[in-house]
Every structure is written in C-alpha cells, then in structure tokens.
Scaffold this active site. Sequence first.
Site, PDB file in Angstrom:
ATOM      1  N   GLY A  12      35.902  41.662  53.106  1.00  0.00           N
ATOM      2  CA  GLY A  12      34.781  41.764  52.164  1.00  0.00           C
ATOM      3  C   GLY A  12      33.440  41.549  52.847  1.00  0.00           C
ATOM      4  CG  ASP A  57      29.700  48.215  52.295  1.00  0.00           C
ATOM      5  OD1 ASP A  57      28.958  48.376  51.304  1.00  0.00           O
ATOM      6  OD2 ASP A  57      30.781  47.605  52.244  1.00  0.00           O
ATOM      7  CB  ALA A 104      29.896  45.968  61.044  1.00  0.00           C
ATOM      8  CE  LYS A 150      29.611  44.102  52.390  1.00  0.00           C
ATOM      9  NZ  LYS A 150      30.312  43.595  51.246  1.00  0.00           N
ATOM     10  N   GLY A 164      33.258  44.581  57.858  1.00  0.00           N
ATOM     11  CA  GLY A 164      33.518  44.626  59.296  1.00  0.00           C
ATOM     12  C   GLY A 164      33.777  46.047  59.795  1.00  0.00           C
TER      13      GLY A 164
HETATM   14  O1  C5P Z   1      32.837  53.815  51.017  1.00  0.00           O
HETATM   15  P1  C5P Z   1      34.002  53.059  51.543  1.00  0.00           P
HETATM   16  O2  C5P Z   1      34.901  53.900  52.410  1.00  0.00           O
HETATM   17  O3  C5P Z   1      33.662  51.761  52.188  1.00  0.00           O
HETATM   18  O4  C5P Z   1      34.878  52.679  50.269  1.00  0.00           O
HETATM   19  C1  C5P Z   1      36.198  52.233  50.372  1.00  0.00           C
HETATM   20  C2  C5P Z   1      36.858  52.320  49.004  1.00  0.00           C
HETATM   21  O5  C5P Z   1      36.261  51.373  48.104  1.00  0.00           O
HETATM   22  C3  C5P Z   1      36.689  53.655  48.298  1.00  0.00           C
HETATM   23  O6  C5P Z   1      37.679  54.567  48.664  1.00  0.00           O
HETATM   24  C4  C5P Z   1      36.800  53.269  46.835  1.00  0.00           C
HETATM   25  O7  C5P Z   1      38.143  53.090  46.459  1.00  0.00           O
HETATM   26  C5  C5P Z   1      36.145  51.905  46.800  1.00  0.00           C
HETATM   27  N1  C5P Z   1      34.721  51.951  46.415  1.00  0.00           N
HETATM   28  C6  C5P Z   1      34.365  52.246  45.104  1.00  0.00           C
HETATM   29  N2  C5P Z   1      33.051  52.265  44.759  1.00  0.00           N
HETATM   30  C7  C5P Z   1      32.084  52.002  45.661  1.00  0.00           C
HETATM   31  C8  C5P Z   1      32.413  51.693  46.994  1.00  0.00           C
HETATM   32  C9  C5P Z   1      33.745  51.680  47.339  1.00  0.00           C
HETATM   33  O8  C5P Z   1      35.223  52.483  44.261  1.00  0.00           O
HETATM   34  N3  C5P Z   1      30.815  52.006  45.274  1.00  0.00           N
END
Ligand code: C5P
Length: 309
Positions: free
Chosen positions: A112, A150, A118, A19, A115
């Site tokens: 970014g 994501d 996904a 994405k 991946g």
């Molecule tokens: O949700 P995900 O595991 O992909 O997020 C990875 C890290 O990115 C989180 O631990 C957080 O530090 C940061 N994040 C955030 N706010 C979001 C999405 C991600 O601070 N909306």
Amino acid sequence: MASPLPPSPVGVRVRVPAKINLALKVGPPRPDGFHPLATVYQAVSLYDEVHAAWADPEEFEVEVTGEGADLVPLDDSNLAIRAARLLARTHGAHDSLGVSLSIKKSIPVAGGLAGGSANGAAALLACAALWDIDVSAENLRALAEELGSDVPFALMGGTAVGSGRGEEVAPALARGTYHWVLAFGHHGLSTPDVYRRFDELNPDAVQPEIPPALMNALRGGDARQLGAALSNDLQPAALQLQPRLRLLLEAGLEYGALGALVSGSGPTCAFLVDSESDAVDLSVALSAEGLCRTVRRATGPVVGARVIG
Ligand code: C5P
C-alpha cells in the site's frame, strides 16, 4: 570489429520514495473498472533504488534485492521492465536499446506504499538518462500514467492532490515536515481484492471529494489537526481482509500517535507523531507488541524520483 561505445554513462542510479495517502476517497467503479479517486499523496523518506546499466540490444532484464525481493516478478510483468520497454518503444531507436536493471528494495511489496509504481517511475528516469533520450517532463508523465495510477506521483513527490484514477496529480500547498511511523504487515494485500471488497461494502458510493479539514491542516502545517483529518475509504475493506490490522491501529493510537490509518490498499499502517523522539518511542512500542513484521520511521514530504549517480 569493436562495438561502438555507448553514447551515455555505463550506469545510472535513481532513488525513489514510497507514498502514503493522507486522504483516500473512493467513488463507484467506472466503466473501465478503475475507481474515481480524490486523494492526497505524500512522499516519505523510505526509498527504493533502481540502477540501470547497458545490456545487449533488445535485452531487458531485472534483478531484485532487499525487502520482499522474492515476491517481485522478474518477467515482463515487472513494472520496471514494462517502463523500460515502454520508453524504448515510444522514444528510442528501440532495436538498439537494452537494459539491465537492479532494484534495491526498502519499500515492502504489496504494502500500500506504491513500491511497484515507484520502481516503474525510477526505471523510466534511469533509462532516459542511460540511453540519453531527451524526453520532456510532460512526455515522461504521460508514460508514467500509462504504467499505473500511482506512477506519476512517484515522479513528482512532495505532497500532491490526485484525481482521475489517481494519475492526475497537482502539487498541494503544504507546510512543515511530518514524522511517520510505518508498520509493515506479515502478508501483503492485493490492490484489486481490496477495491472489490470496497465495492461490496459500498454499493452506493458517491463521487469522491478531498476533505477540506485535511487541506487546512496541511496549509497550516498543523500535525495535530492533520492527524485528526487522516482518512481512507479503503480502510474498512482492508480491515475485513486482515482483521488484526485494527489491533495495530488501536495500539498506535493508545501509544499517543496523533493519527493512524491504513496506507492506500494496505496492509502497511501509517502513524503520524509529533517529533523524531516520539517516532522512536512509538517504533519501539509497536515492535514490542508483535502485531506487525517490521517498523520503520520516515519523514515527509520528500522529493520524487531523482538520479543520484
Ligand atoms: O493503476 P494500477 O495498476 O496501480 O492499479 C492496480 C489495480 O488497482 C487496478 O487493476 C484496479 O483493480 C485497482 N484500482 C482501481 N481504481 C484505481 C486505482 C487502482 O480500481 N483508481
């Protein structure tokens, strides 16, 4: 005694897209540490493949090949393994289930482009099919939410508006197909590091909103207007952490891109161009500049994670 035959196919293959965020507006951190987002996702034609095959009960293993494979953890922190375990625990007779996952990567790690997310989405779908678990789309989506911000979008694909911490997705009205050039960086960026730098740079961040100009451009299928409306609140933070990305973005615009931005938390830079032939020209030019590691062409939107065999 011979062991019973597995009740479903020997192997299932799922293809899942990367994405990019056409807009990524970020607010102040919430009490749980996540940031409220207003984002527009687009799935693009750069795919990882996840293959799931039966393994002994309670055996969960993964192997990874392809782009950045040596950077992917193979233990229980791997998002595909976490997805498989979560599905087995919540929807299966988990002490009889096991899986051997193979991930073929084309989406760069820590790029970014979501991946890892996904791979989590693909593993959910592949294991549900392999184990013949009749999980509703709604329940699959709930598991995806639990795995990461994501992951629900990776299941859905297309072009979508994301809110909450990114996990609440709704399809966006979007016309046309867009041509992208994606430039991969030499080193990944850690998403938490980029969000931390965002907080330092934006002590007074406000609640995020989707830019109306971007939605208008998508509704009209107008690539030029879309190029002008691309925006990413995390970009200044990513550029501070990797200053050379600024040169890459500038080079792309000088070579005629309609718009350029850091994708998500970076460091992949995405360049919007008018046509397939412009994408070829820009890819060649950016490769020659030596400012990035690899350049790929992609189109979007494409569908989300799908079983392909
Ligand atoms: O949700 P995900 O595991 O992909 O997020 C990875 C890290 O990115 C989180 O631990 C957080 O530090 C940061 N994040 C955030 N706010 C979001 C999405 C991600 O601070 N909306």
